[in-house]
Scaffold this active site. Structure first.
Site, PDB file in Angstrom:
ATOM      1  CE  LYS A  13      -2.070  -1.157   3.864  1.00  0.00           C
ATOM      2  NZ  LYS A  13      -1.408  -2.453   4.135  1.00  0.00           N
ATOM      3  NE  ARG A  88      -4.880  -1.526   9.755  1.00  0.00           N
ATOM      4  CZ  ARG A  88      -3.797  -1.087   9.105  1.00  0.00           C
ATOM      5  NH1 ARG A  88      -3.815   0.057   8.474  1.00  0.00           N
ATOM      6  NH2 ARG A  88      -2.717  -1.807   9.099  1.00  0.00           N
ATOM      7  NE  ARG A 123       7.751  -2.421   6.353  1.00  0.00           N
ATOM      8  CZ  ARG A 123       6.439  -2.290   6.484  1.00  0.00           C
ATOM      9  NH1 ARG A 123       5.744  -1.746   5.520  1.00  0.00           N
ATOM     10  NH2 ARG A 123       5.836  -2.738   7.550  1.00  0.00           N
ATOM     11  NE  ARG A 156       5.804  -0.509  10.215  1.00  0.00           N
ATOM     12  CZ  ARG A 156       4.728  -0.525   9.442  1.00  0.00           C
ATOM     13  NH1 ARG A 156       4.715   0.167   8.316  1.00  0.00           N
ATOM     14  NH2 ARG A 156       3.663  -1.215   9.780  1.00  0.00           N
ATOM     15  NE  ARG A 167       1.802  -5.343  10.807  1.00  0.00           N
ATOM     16  CZ  ARG A 167       2.950  -5.089  10.171  1.00  0.00           C
ATOM     17  NH1 ARG A 167       4.093  -5.545  10.650  1.00  0.00           N
ATOM     18  NH2 ARG A 167       2.944  -4.377   9.078  1.00  0.00           N
TER      19      ARG A 167
HETATM   20  P1  AP5 Z   1       4.855  -1.600   1.881  1.00  0.00           P
HETATM   21  O1  AP5 Z   1       4.594  -0.785   0.671  1.00  0.00           O
HETATM   22  O2  AP5 Z   1       5.529  -0.961   3.033  1.00  0.00           O
HETATM   23  O3  AP5 Z   1       3.507  -2.349   2.327  1.00  0.00           O
HETATM   24  P2  AP5 Z   1       2.260  -1.836   3.125  1.00  0.00           P
HETATM   25  O4  AP5 Z   1       1.068  -2.467   2.528  1.00  0.00           O
HETATM   26  O5  AP5 Z   1       2.276  -0.350   3.243  1.00  0.00           O
HETATM   27  O6  AP5 Z   1       2.553  -2.537   4.525  1.00  0.00           O
HETATM   28  P3  AP5 Z   1       2.406  -2.000   5.992  1.00  0.00           P
HETATM   29  O7  AP5 Z   1       3.194  -2.922   6.872  1.00  0.00           O
HETATM   30  O8  AP5 Z   1       2.718  -0.542   6.081  1.00  0.00           O
HETATM   31  O9  AP5 Z   1       0.915  -2.228   6.257  1.00  0.00           O
HETATM   32  P4  AP5 Z   1       0.210  -2.255   7.588  1.00  0.00           P
HETATM   33  O10 AP5 Z   1      -1.181  -2.128   7.161  1.00  0.00           O
HETATM   34  O11 AP5 Z   1       0.518  -3.407   8.449  1.00  0.00           O
HETATM   35  O12 AP5 Z   1       0.867  -1.046   8.390  1.00  0.00           O
HETATM   36  P5  AP5 Z   1       0.373   0.398   8.793  1.00  0.00           P
HETATM   37  O13 AP5 Z   1       1.541   1.269   8.914  1.00  0.00           O
HETATM   38  O14 AP5 Z   1      -0.748   0.829   7.934  1.00  0.00           O
HETATM   39  O15 AP5 Z   1       5.730  -2.865   1.419  1.00  0.00           O
HETATM   40  C1  AP5 Z   1       6.204  -3.808   2.371  1.00  0.00           C
HETATM   41  C2  AP5 Z   1       7.634  -4.273   1.993  1.00  0.00           C
HETATM   42  O16 AP5 Z   1       7.591  -4.982   0.773  1.00  0.00           O
HETATM   43  C3  AP5 Z   1       8.649  -3.132   1.757  1.00  0.00           C
HETATM   44  O17 AP5 Z   1       9.910  -3.574   2.161  1.00  0.00           O
HETATM   45  C4  AP5 Z   1       8.635  -2.925   0.251  1.00  0.00           C
HETATM   46  O18 AP5 Z   1       9.869  -2.443  -0.220  1.00  0.00           O
HETATM   47  C5  AP5 Z   1       8.372  -4.342  -0.253  1.00  0.00           C
HETATM   48  N1  AP5 Z   1       7.551  -4.383  -1.458  1.00  0.00           N
HETATM   49  C6  AP5 Z   1       6.485  -3.590  -1.782  1.00  0.00           C
HETATM   50  N2  AP5 Z   1       5.964  -3.957  -2.969  1.00  0.00           N
HETATM   51  C7  AP5 Z   1       6.718  -5.030  -3.396  1.00  0.00           C
HETATM   52  C8  AP5 Z   1       6.681  -5.875  -4.552  1.00  0.00           C
HETATM   53  N3  AP5 Z   1       5.761  -5.692  -5.516  1.00  0.00           N
HETATM   54  N4  AP5 Z   1       7.594  -6.859  -4.645  1.00  0.00           N
HETATM   55  C9  AP5 Z   1       8.528  -7.052  -3.674  1.00  0.00           C
HETATM   56  N5  AP5 Z   1       8.609  -6.291  -2.567  1.00  0.00           N
HETATM   57  C10 AP5 Z   1       7.727  -5.301  -2.427  1.00  0.00           C
HETATM   58  O19 AP5 Z   1      -0.240   0.114  10.248  1.00  0.00           O
HETATM   59  C11 AP5 Z   1       0.594  -0.260  11.307  1.00  0.00           C
HETATM   60  C12 AP5 Z   1      -0.211  -0.372  12.591  1.00  0.00           C
HETATM   61  O20 AP5 Z   1      -0.805   0.892  12.899  1.00  0.00           O
HETATM   62  C13 AP5 Z   1      -1.399  -1.347  12.567  1.00  0.00           C
HETATM   63  O21 AP5 Z   1      -0.996  -2.664  12.850  1.00  0.00           O
HETATM   64  C14 AP5 Z   1      -2.310  -0.745  13.645  1.00  0.00           C
HETATM   65  O22 AP5 Z   1      -1.847  -1.091  14.927  1.00  0.00           O
HETATM   66  C15 AP5 Z   1      -2.110   0.748  13.442  1.00  0.00           C
HETATM   67  N6  AP5 Z   1      -3.087   1.329  12.495  1.00  0.00           N
HETATM   68  C16 AP5 Z   1      -2.810   1.923  11.296  1.00  0.00           C
HETATM   69  N7  AP5 Z   1      -3.943   2.324  10.692  1.00  0.00           N
HETATM   70  C17 AP5 Z   1      -4.959   1.982  11.525  1.00  0.00           C
HETATM   71  C18 AP5 Z   1      -6.373   2.122  11.448  1.00  0.00           C
HETATM   72  N8  AP5 Z   1      -6.960   2.685  10.370  1.00  0.00           N
HETATM   73  N9  AP5 Z   1      -7.116   1.639  12.472  1.00  0.00           N
HETATM   74  C19 AP5 Z   1      -6.539   1.074  13.549  1.00  0.00           C
HETATM   75  N10 AP5 Z   1      -5.207   0.912  13.680  1.00  0.00           N
HETATM   76  C20 AP5 Z   1      -4.426   1.360  12.683  1.00  0.00           C
HETATM   77 MG    MG Z   2       2.403   1.039   4.862  1.00  0.00          MG
END
Ligand code: AP5
Ligand code: MG
Ligand code: ZN
Length: 211
Positions: A13, A88, A123, A156, A167
């Protein structure tokens, strides 16, 4: 254009949001980044959120809805935005609807669970500008250093295998129902991200954006 990016943790994402942001010149709104920023600043809200994040649990709806509704009032949101990681839960989707936000497109990036674990445990994130790298798939030119801003790369706190598995489970239980929810409005487009490079995924995304 108002876009929601759906997809499991590690589906890409953030990676795709940054590319769309450049293409369409609209801001990315990442609740994960905003919560991590609040934690780094040491605010009460940030420290509380940090505890849920470390376990891979969701932060309470009221907290996240509060942050997003404030952010969406900013003038730079007028042309549109990319919501990354919000909504979410069904309650968050309903709150967004009640804010009067009409979403144009919901992109659901789908990636196999095994590939996700590999992506997240490898990552690396720039502590300064937030750019994403990967120990194997997106190696920085200089080890431990961001290509674009020279900042240091960090892992992270929630990117260890046990937390990643939790997760994924939380995603299945609480976020996957949103695919059906938005499907009812006919606004969901699926992008297959398994085994594809970020550029190949972005090409598919561009096709769906009509650009
Ligand atoms: P990346 O692009 O970073 O993936 P992502 O989908 O953004 O993954 P996240 O870990 O950020 O998602 P998340 O939903 O768990 O975390 P968030 O910060 O939102 O890519 C991942 C890796 O793969 C990178 O190394 C990248 O280089 C690599 N990659 C990407 N594309 C690739 C490809 N095509 N091929 C190979 N490699 C690739 O949330 C974190 C925490 O915050 C949650 O657990 C929760 O506690 C809280 N939180 C956030 N939002 C909310 C909400 N709305 N409600 C409640 N809690 C929330
Ligand atoms: Mg992200
Ligand atoms: Zn950087």
């Amino acid at each position: 254009m108002k876009i929601i990016l759906l997809g499991a943790p590690g589906a890409g994402k953030g990676t795709q949001a940054r590319k769309i942001m450049e293409l369409l010149s609209i801001p990315q709104v990442s609740t994960g980044d905003m919560l991590r920023e609040a934690k780094a600043k040491g605010t009460a809200l940030g420290l509380e959120a940090g505890r849920s994040m470390a376990k891979g649990e969701l932060v309470p709806d009221a907290v996240v809805v509060g942050i997003v509704s404030e952010r969406l009032k900013a003038p730079d949101m007028a042309k549109g935005f990319i919501l990354d990681g919000f909504p979410r839960t069904l309650a968050q989707a309903k709150a967004l609807h009640e804010m009067g936000v009409a979403i144009d497109l919901v992109l659901n990036i789908v990636v196999d669970a095994d590939e996700i674990v590999e992506r997240l445990t490898g990552r690396l994130t720039c502590g300064k500008c937030g750019a994403m790298y990967h120990r194997t798939f997106m190696v920085p030119k200089k080890e431990g250093t961001c290509d674009s801003c020279g900042g240091g790369l960090v892992q992270r706190a929630d990117d260890n295998e046990a937390t990643v598995r939790n997760r994924l489970e939380v995603y299945k239980q609480q976020t996957m129902p949103l695919v059906e929810y938005y499907g009812r409005f006919g606004s969901v487009k699926e992008v297959n991200g398994t085994g594809k490079t970020p550029e190949a995924v972005f090409n598919a995304v561009k096709g769906l954006l009509g650009s």
